[in-house]
Design a protein around this motif. Structure first.
Motif, PDB file in Angstrom:
ATOM      1  N   PRO A 513       0.954  -1.301  -0.120  1.00  0.00           N
ATOM      2  CA  PRO A 513       0.009  -0.005   0.207  1.00  0.00           C
ATOM      3  C   PRO A 513       0.945   1.253   0.107  1.00  0.00           C
ATOM      4  O   PRO A 513       1.980   1.432   0.583  1.00  0.00           O
ATOM      5  CB  PRO A 513      -0.795  -0.230   1.251  1.00  0.00           C
ATOM      6  CG  PRO A 513      -0.728  -1.656   1.659  1.00  0.00           C
ATOM      7  CD  PRO A 513       0.610  -2.232   1.129  1.00  0.00           C
ATOM      8  N   CYS A 514       0.299   2.224  -0.787  1.00  0.00           N
ATOM      9  CA  CYS A 514       1.125   3.438  -0.913  1.00  0.00           C
ATOM     10  C   CYS A 514       0.355   4.731  -0.361  1.00  0.00           C
ATOM     11  O   CYS A 514      -0.798   4.773  -0.661  1.00  0.00           O
ATOM     12  CB  CYS A 514       1.554   3.635  -2.251  1.00  0.00           C
ATOM     13  SG  CYS A 514       2.780   2.309  -3.094  1.00  0.00           S
ATOM     14  N   TYR A 515       1.049   5.718   0.252  1.00  0.00           N
ATOM     15  CA  TYR A 515       0.304   6.979   0.826  1.00  0.00           C
ATOM     16  C   TYR A 515       1.235   8.147   0.467  1.00  0.00           C
ATOM     17  O   TYR A 515       2.271   7.851   0.523  1.00  0.00           O
ATOM     18  CB  TYR A 515       0.118   6.642   2.540  1.00  0.00           C
ATOM     19  CG  TYR A 515      -0.610   5.623   2.905  1.00  0.00           C
ATOM     20  CD1 TYR A 515      -1.943   5.659   3.131  1.00  0.00           C
ATOM     21  CD2 TYR A 515       0.141   4.280   3.011  1.00  0.00           C
ATOM     22  CE1 TYR A 515      -2.766   4.374   3.738  1.00  0.00           C
ATOM     23  CE2 TYR A 515      -0.649   3.270   3.423  1.00  0.00           C
ATOM     24  CZ  TYR A 515      -2.115   3.246   3.560  1.00  0.00           C
ATOM     25  OH  TYR A 515      -2.809   2.101   4.206  1.00  0.00           O
ATOM     26  N   LEU A 516       0.539   8.927   0.221  1.00  0.00           N
ATOM     27  CA  LEU A 516       1.010  10.422  -0.022  1.00  0.00           C
ATOM     28  C   LEU A 516       0.467  11.435   1.035  1.00  0.00           C
ATOM     29  O   LEU A 516      -0.808  11.645   0.896  1.00  0.00           O
ATOM     30  CB  LEU A 516       0.700  10.840  -1.567  1.00  0.00           C
ATOM     31  CG  LEU A 516       0.987  12.344  -1.928  1.00  0.00           C
ATOM     32  CD1 LEU A 516       2.455  12.597  -1.828  1.00  0.00           C
ATOM     33  CD2 LEU A 516       0.849  12.479  -3.403  1.00  0.00           C
ATOM     34  N   LEU A 517       1.403  11.856   1.749  1.00  0.00           N
ATOM     35  CA  LEU A 517       0.951  13.072   2.712  1.00  0.00           C
ATOM     36  C   LEU A 517       1.701  14.412   2.274  1.00  0.00           C
ATOM     37  O   LEU A 517       2.611  14.518   2.055  1.00  0.00           O
ATOM     38  CB  LEU A 517       1.490  12.736   4.083  1.00  0.00           C
ATOM     39  CG  LEU A 517       0.916  11.687   5.107  1.00  0.00           C
ATOM     40  CD1 LEU A 517       0.786  10.180   4.442  1.00  0.00           C
ATOM     41  CD2 LEU A 517       1.368  11.862   6.186  1.00  0.00           C
ATOM     42  N   ILE A 518       0.482  15.367   2.217  1.00  0.00           N
ATOM     43  CA  ILE A 518       0.730  16.543   1.648  1.00  0.00           C
ATOM     44  C   ILE A 518       0.534  17.560   2.861  1.00  0.00           C
ATOM     45  O   ILE A 518      -0.693  17.705   3.495  1.00  0.00           O
ATOM     46  CB  ILE A 518       0.081  17.026   0.510  1.00  0.00           C
ATOM     47  CG1 ILE A 518       0.320  15.926  -0.776  1.00  0.00           C
ATOM     48  CG2 ILE A 518       0.319  18.499   0.077  1.00  0.00           C
ATOM     49  CD1 ILE A 518      -0.643  16.305  -2.028  1.00  0.00           C
ATOM     50  N   PHE A 519       1.541  18.303   3.219  1.00  0.00           N
ATOM     51  CA  PHE A 519       1.343  19.243   4.339  1.00  0.00           C
ATOM     52  C   PHE A 519       1.273  20.683   3.831  1.00  0.00           C
ATOM     53  O   PHE A 519       2.215  20.928   3.103  1.00  0.00           O
ATOM     54  CB  PHE A 519       2.547  19.174   5.339  1.00  0.00           C
ATOM     55  CG  PHE A 519       2.787  17.885   6.080  1.00  0.00           C
ATOM     56  CD1 PHE A 519       2.044  17.708   7.368  1.00  0.00           C
ATOM     57  CD2 PHE A 519       3.298  16.779   5.752  1.00  0.00           C
ATOM     58  CE1 PHE A 519       2.127  16.622   8.136  1.00  0.00           C
ATOM     59  CE2 PHE A 519       3.225  15.735   6.349  1.00  0.00           C
ATOM     60  CZ  PHE A 519       2.623  15.428   7.711  1.00  0.00           C
ATOM     61  N   ASP A 520       0.292  21.380   4.394  1.00  0.00           N
ATOM     62  CA  ASP A 520      -0.091  22.526   3.709  1.00  0.00           C
ATOM     63  C   ASP A 520       0.961  23.754   4.439  1.00  0.00           C
ATOM     64  O   ASP A 520       0.638  23.943   5.616  1.00  0.00           O
ATOM     65  CB  ASP A 520      -1.402  23.110   3.872  1.00  0.00           C
ATOM     66  CG  ASP A 520      -1.722  24.243   2.924  1.00  0.00           C
ATOM     67  OD1 ASP A 520      -0.952  25.050   2.882  1.00  0.00           O
ATOM     68  OD2 ASP A 520      -2.986  24.343   2.662  1.00  0.00           O
ATOM     69  N   ARG A 521       1.829  24.318   3.690  1.00  0.00           N
ATOM     70  CA  ARG A 521       2.794  25.110   4.470  1.00  0.00           C
ATOM     71  C   ARG A 521       2.584  26.663   4.049  1.00  0.00           C
ATOM     72  O   ARG A 521       3.491  27.416   4.334  1.00  0.00           O
ATOM     73  CB  ARG A 521       4.172  24.779   4.376  1.00  0.00           C
ATOM     74  CG  ARG A 521       4.665  23.187   4.769  1.00  0.00           C
ATOM     75  CD  ARG A 521       4.343  23.034   5.966  1.00  0.00           C
ATOM     76  NE  ARG A 521       5.648  23.291   6.780  1.00  0.00           N
ATOM     77  CZ  ARG A 521       5.503  23.440   8.146  1.00  0.00           C
ATOM     78  NH1 ARG A 521       4.436  23.134   8.727  1.00  0.00           N
ATOM     79  NH2 ARG A 521       6.516  23.952   8.985  1.00  0.00           N
ATOM     80  N   ARG A 522       1.465  26.927   3.167  1.00  0.00           N
ATOM     81  CA  ARG A 522       1.512  28.224   2.679  1.00  0.00           C
ATOM     82  C   ARG A 522       1.024  29.292   4.120  1.00  0.00           C
ATOM     83  O   ARG A 522       0.116  28.722   4.814  1.00  0.00           O
ATOM     84  CB  ARG A 522       0.046  28.105   1.673  1.00  0.00           C
ATOM     85  CG  ARG A 522       0.500  27.351   0.351  1.00  0.00           C
ATOM     86  CD  ARG A 522      -0.736  27.253  -0.452  1.00  0.00           C
ATOM     87  NE  ARG A 522      -1.765  26.499   0.212  1.00  0.00           N
ATOM     88  CZ  ARG A 522      -2.999  26.083  -0.332  1.00  0.00           C
ATOM     89  NH1 ARG A 522      -3.073  26.703  -1.477  1.00  0.00           N
ATOM     90  NH2 ARG A 522      -3.860  25.334   0.044  1.00  0.00           N
ATOM     91  N   PRO A 523       1.230  30.406   3.845  1.00  0.00           N
ATOM     92  CA  PRO A 523       1.082  31.379   4.770  1.00  0.00           C
ATOM     93  C   PRO A 523      -0.460  31.613   5.141  1.00  0.00           C
ATOM     94  O   PRO A 523      -0.912  31.861   6.115  1.00  0.00           O
ATOM     95  CB  PRO A 523       1.935  32.669   4.720  1.00  0.00           C
ATOM     96  CG  PRO A 523       1.999  32.383   3.247  1.00  0.00           C
ATOM     97  CD  PRO A 523       2.358  31.040   2.832  1.00  0.00           C
ATOM     98  N   ASP A 524      -1.136  31.398   3.938  1.00  0.00           N
ATOM     99  CA  ASP A 524      -2.615  31.606   3.882  1.00  0.00           C
ATOM    100  C   ASP A 524      -3.437  30.543   3.766  1.00  0.00           C
ATOM    101  O   ASP A 524      -4.397  30.431   2.951  1.00  0.00           O
ATOM    102  CB  ASP A 524      -2.870  32.818   2.881  1.00  0.00           C
ATOM    103  CG  ASP A 524      -2.611  32.154   1.370  1.00  0.00           C
ATOM    104  OD1 ASP A 524      -1.812  31.382   1.294  1.00  0.00           O
ATOM    105  OD2 ASP A 524      -2.997  32.887   0.581  1.00  0.00           O
ATOM    106  N   LYS A 525      -3.054  29.411   4.487  1.00  0.00           N
ATOM    107  CA  LYS A 525      -3.516  28.174   4.298  1.00  0.00           C
ATOM    108  C   LYS A 525      -5.032  28.301   4.602  1.00  0.00           C
ATOM    109  O   LYS A 525      -5.263  28.945   5.709  1.00  0.00           O
ATOM    110  CB  LYS A 525      -2.842  27.167   5.019  1.00  0.00           C
ATOM    111  CG  LYS A 525      -2.305  27.206   6.349  1.00  0.00           C
ATOM    112  CD  LYS A 525      -1.550  26.164   6.823  1.00  0.00           C
ATOM    113  CE  LYS A 525      -0.926  26.604   8.180  1.00  0.00           C
ATOM    114  NZ  LYS A 525       0.381  27.202   7.841  1.00  0.00           N
ATOM    115  N   PRO A 526      -5.902  27.282   4.214  1.00  0.00           N
ATOM    116  CA  PRO A 526      -7.370  27.490   4.473  1.00  0.00           C
ATOM    117  C   PRO A 526      -7.530  26.867   5.908  1.00  0.00           C
ATOM    118  O   PRO A 526      -6.459  26.289   6.548  1.00  0.00           O
ATOM    119  CB  PRO A 526      -7.967  26.846   3.606  1.00  0.00           C
ATOM    120  CG  PRO A 526      -7.019  25.846   3.103  1.00  0.00           C
ATOM    121  CD  PRO A 526      -5.551  26.393   3.141  1.00  0.00           C
ATOM    122  N   ALA A 527      -8.715  26.799   6.437  1.00  0.00           N
ATOM    123  CA  ALA A 527      -9.258  26.387   7.713  1.00  0.00           C
ATOM    124  C   ALA A 527      -9.140  24.572   7.518  1.00  0.00           C
ATOM    125  O   ALA A 527      -8.889  24.189   6.752  1.00  0.00           O
ATOM    126  CB  ALA A 527     -10.437  26.627   7.888  1.00  0.00           C
TER     127      ALA A 527
END
Length: 545
Positions: A513-527
Motif C-alpha cells: 500500500p502507498c500513501y502520499l501525505l501533503i502538508f500545507d505550509r502556505r502562510p494563507d492556508k485554509p481552515a
C-alpha cells in the motif's frame, strides 16, 4: 630511498597465529595490526604523494572526518619510517590545546606535547629553551632536528583542528619561519598537519571569517589530501581476515547490508562487525554472520549512542549545519546549496553530508540518517501519547496503516501549531513528527527505511512491520502551488519510489500500500476542515494535512 616507505600499496597486515590471541574489530582509538583486524590505511589516501614528502622536503595537509583512520595512518607511517635507517618520524597530537585560543598558553602546551610524544616513542627528547611563545615552537623543533641528526626529522601533527585564534596563527607562523631552513640538523624536513578540515578553513576562522590570501601563515603546503571510506571490496577483505583466523564466515547479504548502511565509513563498518561477532554472537562463535545479526547490531549500536555517533547529533545545533540538513530532510531546492558554499563544505568535512551527480546532497549514509532523525525528533517521540491510546493494529496484530495515519491526522490537527512553535528545525517539523509517530509503533517489531535528498521535492519512507510493507511519501505545499498539482506530482513519485524499492514486481511486496501525505505550509492556508483530506487516487491514498 627516502620517502618510499609505502612501496607495498596492497600489503596485508598479518601476524603468525601462534604468536598472538585472536584479533578483533576495533572501535576505540587507533588500530594496530597486532590486536585488530585492519587494512593498510595508506591505500585510502586521496590527493597525496607519500613518496615525495620526505625526499623532496615537503609540508602537507591531511583532512578527513573523525573516525576515518587518520591517526591510524599517521602512527602506521611513523612506525614504517622509524623501522628503516633513513629518517626519524614522530607523531604529535596537539589535542591538549582544545579550548586554548591564546598563543601565550597554547604554544607552551604544544612544546610539552612534542616532548611527551617523543619520550613515549623512545626518541630523542628536545629541550625547551627559555624563549617567548612567539618563537618557542620554532626553537624546540630546531633543537629536535639537531638531536636526531644525521637523520632528517619528520613531524606528524594530529588534531590540528583544535587550534583556534592567535594560537593557530602563531603555530603556523613558527612553522613557516623554520620552513626556509628545513634540512638535516636544522629543522624538520617534512611536516604533516592533520585534522577534520582543510587548513584554509581554520585560517579563515582564525581571521574572523576573512578568506585566506597569498600571505597566509601557511602558504607553503605542497598538498591537501584526504582519506576515503572503504570500498565494498575493502569491507569484504576486512572480514576475510576474521574468516582466515577463526573460520567464521559472513553471508553475502550481510556484507551487502553492512556496506549499504555504512557506505564504507570505517568506524561504522568496524562497529557493525564487532557487535555482530562479539555481542550478538559469542566472541568464540564460528556461526555464519547473517543479515539478521547485522541488523540487530545496527540497532544496538544506534541505541548505545556511542561517542562518535552522539557527537554527530551535537553538530545539529550548529547554525551552519541546520539549514543544510533541513534542506536535505525536506527535499527542498535551495540555490545556495552548492559544494563551494562554506556551510556545505563544513558539513561535508564533518562527514555529515555527501554529494554525487545522481542524488545530489544526501546524509552521508543510512546509519547517520537514522541517528540524526532520532536526535532531532526524540523530544516528539518521547512526548507523544502512548500508542495504546491509538487505533493502529489489526485483529491479527499486524499494522493497520490506514488507522494509524488517521490517528496522525487527528494529532496533527490538534497539536501541530503549538508543537511547531518550539521546533528547532521548523521547516522539517512535519517530517520529523511523522517519523516519530511511526517510530512509536514500529519499535521492536518493525523498521523504517528512509530516502531523502535536497532538491528531490519529497521524503520517501518504507515502513516494515511484522513482514508487511507500506510506502509513504511526504511533500510540502508551498505558496504559488495548488494541492492538485502537488498531488499529481506526488502520485507519480510515490509509485516510482515503490517500484525502485521493490524491483521484483512479481513479489507480494511490489503491491505494498502507498500513501502520499501533503502538508500545507502556505502562510494563507485554509481552515482545518479544508486542509484535512483523505483521497483514494490511482491505487494509492492521498492525505491532506
Amino acid at each position: 630511498m627516502l620517502g618510499t616507505c609505502f612501496s607495498r600499496p596492497h600489503s596485508v597486515y598479518t601476524i603468525p597465529m601462534d604468536k598472538r590471541k585472536t584479533r578483533f574489530f576495533n572501535t576505540t582509538g587507533p588500530c594496530n595490526p597486532e590486536d585488530h583486524y585492519m587494512l593498510p590505511p595508506e591505500e585510502r589516501l586521496v590527493g597525496t604523494q607519500l613518496h615525495r614528502y620526505i625526499g623532496d622536503k615537503l609540508y602537507w595537509v591531511l583532512h578527513a572526518p573523525r573516525q576515518t583512520g587518520k591517526t591510524t595512518f599517521l602512527q602506521s607511517w611513523m612506525r614504517e619510517i622509524n623501522a628503516g635507517d633513513e629518517a626519524i618520524s614522530c607523531y604529535v597530537s596537539v589535542e591538549t590545546c582544545q579550548g586554548v585560543p591564546e598563543a601565550e598558553r597554547a604554544i607552551p602546551v604544544i612544546c610539552d606535547a612534542v616532548r611527551r610524544w617523543s619520550e613515549q616513542y623512545d626518541l630523542p627528547v628536545p629541550a625547551i629553551e627559555d624563549e617567548t611563545p612567539q618563537s618557542r615552537l620554532n626553537s624546540i623543533l630546531a633543537n629536535w632536528a639537531k638531536l636526531v641528526a644525521p637523520k632528517p626529522l619528520i613531524v606528524l601533527f594530529d588534531e590540528v583542528d583544535v587550534l583556534t585564534g592567535d594560537a593557530l596563527i602563531s603555530f603556523l607562523r613558527q612553522l613557516r619561519d623554520g620552513f626556509a631552513s628545513r634540512s638535516v640538523g636544522k629543522f624538520p624536513v617534512s611536516i604533516a598537519l592533520v585534522g577534520m578540515r582543510d587548513l584554509k578553513d581554520y585560517i579563515t576562522a582564525a581571521k574572523g571569517g576573512i578568506p585566506v590570501n597569498p600571505g597566509s601563515p601557511f602558504n607553503i603546503k605542497a598538498d591537501s589530501g584526504t582519506i576515503a571510506n572503504f570500498h565494498k571490496k575493502d569491507v569484504e577483505r576486512l572480514f576475510a581476515q576474521r574468516t582466515t583466523e577463526t573460520g567464521q564466515r559472513i553471508s553475502p547479504e550481510a556484507l551487502d547490508y553492512v556496506y549499504g548502511q555504512s557506505h564504507g565509513q570505517p568506524w561504522l563498518v568496524n562497529s557493525l562487525f564487532m557487535r555482530a561477532t562479539m555481542r550478538i554472537l559469542d566472541a568464540d562463535s564460528t556461526e555464519t554472520v547473517t543479515i539478521d545479526h547485522v541488523r540487530e547490531a545496527r540497532e544496538q549500536m544506534i541505541q548505545a549512542r556511542e561517542t562518535h555517533l552522539d557527537s554527530l547529533g551535537a553538530r545539529l545545533q550548529d547554525e551552519r549545519v541546520r539549514w543544510v540538513i533541513q534542506a536535505i530532510i525536506t527535499g527542498e531546492t535551495d540555490r545556495l546549496l552548492g559544494r563551494t558554499n562554506p556551510d556545505v563544505e563544513f558539513c561535508m568535512d564533518m562527514g555529515l553530508v555527501e554529494w554525487n551527480s545522481g542524488t545530489g546532497f544526501t546524509i552521508a549514509n543510512p546509519v547517520y540518517e537514522e541517528i540524526l532523525t532520532r536526535y532531532l525528533n526524540s523530544a516528539y517521540h518521547d512526548s507523544l501519547p502512548s500508542p495504546k491510546t491509538w487505533c493502529w493494529q489489526k485483529s491479527d496484530g499486524k499494522l493497520d496503516m490506514d488507522a494509524l495515519l488517521r490517528e496522525f491526522q487527528a494529532f496533527w490537527q490538534n497539536n501541530s501549531e503549538v508543537w511547531e512553535r518550539q521546533a528547532d528545525y521548523m521547516e522539517a517539523f512535519p517530517h520529523l513528527l511523522l517519523m516519530a509517530f511511526l517510530q512509536r509503533v514500529t519499535n521492536g517489531s518493525g523498521r523504517i527505511e528512509r530516502e531523502y535528498a535536497a532538491g528531490s521535492g519529497r521524503m520517501d519512507l518504507a515502513v516494515e512491520y511484522r513482514g508487511d510493507w507500506n510506502i509513504i511519501e511526504v511533500k510540502l505545499l508551498r505558496q504559488g502551488r495548488s494541492f492538485e498539482a502537488i498531488m499529481a506530482e506526488g502520485i507519480k513519485q510515490t509509485l516510482g519510489y515503490r517500484d525502485s524499492f521493490f524491483p521484483v514486481h512479481a513479489s507480494r511486496e511490489a503491491q505494498a500500500p502507498c500513501y502520499l501525505l501533503i502538508f500545507d505550509r502556505r502562510p494563507d492556508k485554509p481552515a482545518w476542515q479544508e486542509r484535512i483530506k483523505w483521497i483514494d487516487a490511482e491505487g494509492l491514498t492521498v492525505l491532506g494535512c
